[in-house]
Write a protein that holds these residues in place. Structure first.
Motif, PDB file in Angstrom:
ATOM      1  N   UNK A  27      17.424 -16.118 -21.640  1.00 31.80           N
ATOM      2  CA  UNK A  27      18.489 -16.783 -20.444  1.00 31.80           C
ATOM      3  C   UNK A  27      18.692 -18.202 -20.621  1.00 31.80           C
ATOM      4  N   UNK A  28      17.603 -19.050 -21.068  1.00 32.45           N
ATOM      5  CA  UNK A  28      17.648 -20.345 -21.271  1.00 32.45           C
ATOM      6  C   UNK A  28      18.722 -20.644 -22.610  1.00 32.45           C
ATOM      7  N   UNK A  29      18.971 -19.616 -23.374  1.00 28.36           N
ATOM      8  CA  UNK A  29      19.694 -19.838 -24.646  1.00 28.36           C
ATOM      9  C   UNK A  29      21.322 -19.770 -24.152  1.00 28.36           C
ATOM     10  N   UNK A  30      21.462 -19.488 -22.729  1.00 29.26           N
ATOM     11  CA  UNK A  30      22.737 -19.552 -22.159  1.00 29.26           C
ATOM     12  C   UNK A  30      23.059 -20.860 -21.507  1.00 29.26           C
ATOM     13  N   UNK A  31      22.163 -21.623 -21.243  1.00 28.26           N
ATOM     14  CA  UNK A  31      22.390 -22.894 -20.661  1.00 28.26           C
ATOM     15  C   UNK A  31      22.963 -23.921 -21.640  1.00 28.26           C
ATOM     16  N   UNK A  32      23.642 -25.110 -20.966  1.00 28.06           N
ATOM     17  CA  UNK A  32      23.803 -26.224 -21.831  1.00 28.06           C
ATOM     18  C   UNK A  32      24.830 -25.810 -22.907  1.00 28.06           C
ATOM     19  N   UNK A  33      24.900 -26.815 -24.082  1.00 31.38           N
ATOM     20  CA  UNK A  33      25.910 -26.936 -25.080  1.00 31.38           C
ATOM     21  C   UNK A  33      25.309 -26.545 -26.361  1.00 31.38           C
ATOM     22  N   UNK A  34      25.810 -25.799 -27.047  1.00 32.95           N
ATOM     23  CA  UNK A  34      25.367 -25.367 -28.668  1.00 32.95           C
ATOM     24  C   UNK A  34      25.381 -26.251 -29.413  1.00 32.95           C
ATOM     25  N   UNK A  35      24.570 -26.789 -30.077  1.00 32.57           N
ATOM     26  CA  UNK A  35      24.543 -27.923 -31.106  1.00 32.57           C
ATOM     27  C   UNK A  35      24.469 -27.410 -32.539  1.00 32.57           C
ATOM     28  N   UNK A  36      24.916 -28.395 -33.744  1.00 35.49           N
ATOM     29  CA  UNK A  36      24.614 -28.176 -34.909  1.00 35.49           C
ATOM     30  C   UNK A  36      23.474 -29.024 -35.013  1.00 35.49           C
ATOM     31  N   UNK A  37      22.649 -28.569 -36.127  1.00 36.66           N
ATOM     32  CA  UNK A  37      21.334 -29.227 -36.112  1.00 36.66           C
ATOM     33  C   UNK A  37      21.540 -30.727 -36.588  1.00 36.66           C
ATOM     34  N   UNK A  38      22.442 -31.108 -37.035  1.00 40.94           N
ATOM     35  CA  UNK A  38      22.583 -32.432 -37.347  1.00 40.94           C
ATOM     36  C   UNK A  38      22.645 -33.361 -36.022  1.00 40.94           C
ATOM     37  N   UNK A  39      22.969 -32.675 -34.985  1.00 43.13           N
ATOM     38  CA  UNK A  39      23.245 -33.251 -33.612  1.00 43.13           C
ATOM     39  C   UNK A  39      22.155 -33.269 -32.809  1.00 43.13           C
ATOM     40  N   UNK A  40      20.829 -32.776 -33.134  1.00 44.24           N
ATOM     41  CA  UNK A  40      19.618 -32.253 -32.323  1.00 44.24           C
ATOM     42  C   UNK A  40      19.067 -33.735 -32.314  1.00 44.24           C
ATOM     43  N   UNK A  41      18.814 -34.035 -30.956  1.00 43.55           N
ATOM     44  CA  UNK A  41      17.883 -34.986 -30.601  1.00 43.55           C
ATOM     45  C   UNK A  41      16.412 -34.835 -29.755  1.00 43.55           C
ATOM     46  N   UNK A  42      15.882 -35.735 -29.442  1.00 46.55           N
ATOM     47  CA  UNK A  42      14.464 -35.415 -28.683  1.00 46.55           C
ATOM     48  C   UNK A  42      15.162 -34.770 -27.220  1.00 46.55           C
ATOM     49  N   UNK A  43      14.489 -34.024 -26.774  1.00 45.33           N
ATOM     50  CA  UNK A  43      14.610 -33.241 -25.460  1.00 45.33           C
ATOM     51  C   UNK A  43      15.493 -31.977 -25.693  1.00 45.33           C
ATOM     52  N   UNK A  44      16.125 -31.660 -26.767  1.00 47.69           N
ATOM     53  CA  UNK A  44      16.826 -30.636 -26.953  1.00 47.69           C
ATOM     54  C   UNK A  44      16.210 -29.289 -27.110  1.00 47.69           C
ATOM     55  N   UNK A  45      16.636 -28.050 -27.074  1.00 45.54           N
ATOM     56  CA  UNK A  45      15.893 -26.993 -27.159  1.00 45.54           C
ATOM     57  C   UNK A  45      16.263 -26.118 -28.223  1.00 45.54           C
TER      58      UNK A  45
END
Length: 177
Positions: free
Chosen positions: A101-119
């Protein structure tokens, strides 16, 4: 008669180069991930006093070494989604209690966009293709994304997405902050 074979430095170097080719194939659907040792831009430095991600990460790190317990949300035992749920809740961010259910929250990212605090979300059950594991990104390095999670075998720990197990079971990254 014994024959002595001499390798020239050039021949040796050529053989060395040939044997160092990539051994991991690119997995379809993970084009933003590349190979396990992916080059990723480092995330911006987080300022402790004004960044919610920093506070959430520090709260999650307070649980390092805690044993795994299905459904757990305390130092007596913690599961993966419980770790994320409690860490975000302490900062006033409401998330569902279950990883899929957490996987439905927020905005999906490409790995090159990932930063600290992302899931980061994973499918670790070979028999069922559903998201059943979540981790919190704690560091983004040039060739590794480090995340904190609760492993059923080793409890709360920090792992690298470059580890083949996590790389092969990775599904997606999302930003909820």
């Amino acid at each position: 008669m014994k024959r002595i074979i001499r390798f020239s430095p050039l021949l040796f170097f050529s053989l060395l180069l040939i044997s160092c080719g990539p051994s991991k194939k690119v997995i379809p659907g993970k084009e933003s991930l590349g190979a396990p040792e992916v080059k990723i831009n480092t995330s911006p430095n987080l300022e402790p006093e004004d960044n919610r991600a920093y506070t959430i990460i520090e709260k999650a790190k307070d649980f390092l070494g805690t044993d795994y317990k299905y459904g757990g949300t305390t130092k007596r035992g913690m599961d993966c989604s419980g770790l994320i749920y409690i860490s975000f809740m302490e900062e006033g961010v409401s998330l569902p209690r279950i990883s899929r259910n957490m996987a439905l929250e927020g905005r999906r990212l490409h790995l090159k966009e990932v930063s600290k605090g992302d899931l980061l979300f994973f499918e670790t059950n070979k028999n069922r293709k559903v998201i059943n594991h979540v981790g919190l990104v704690v560091e983004v390095l040039p060739e590794h994304i480090l995340f904190i999670h609760s492993s059923s075998s080793r409890g709360v720990m920090i792992s690298s997405l470059s580890e083949s197990y996590w790389y092969n079971n990775f599904v997606m990254a999302r930003r909820v902050l």
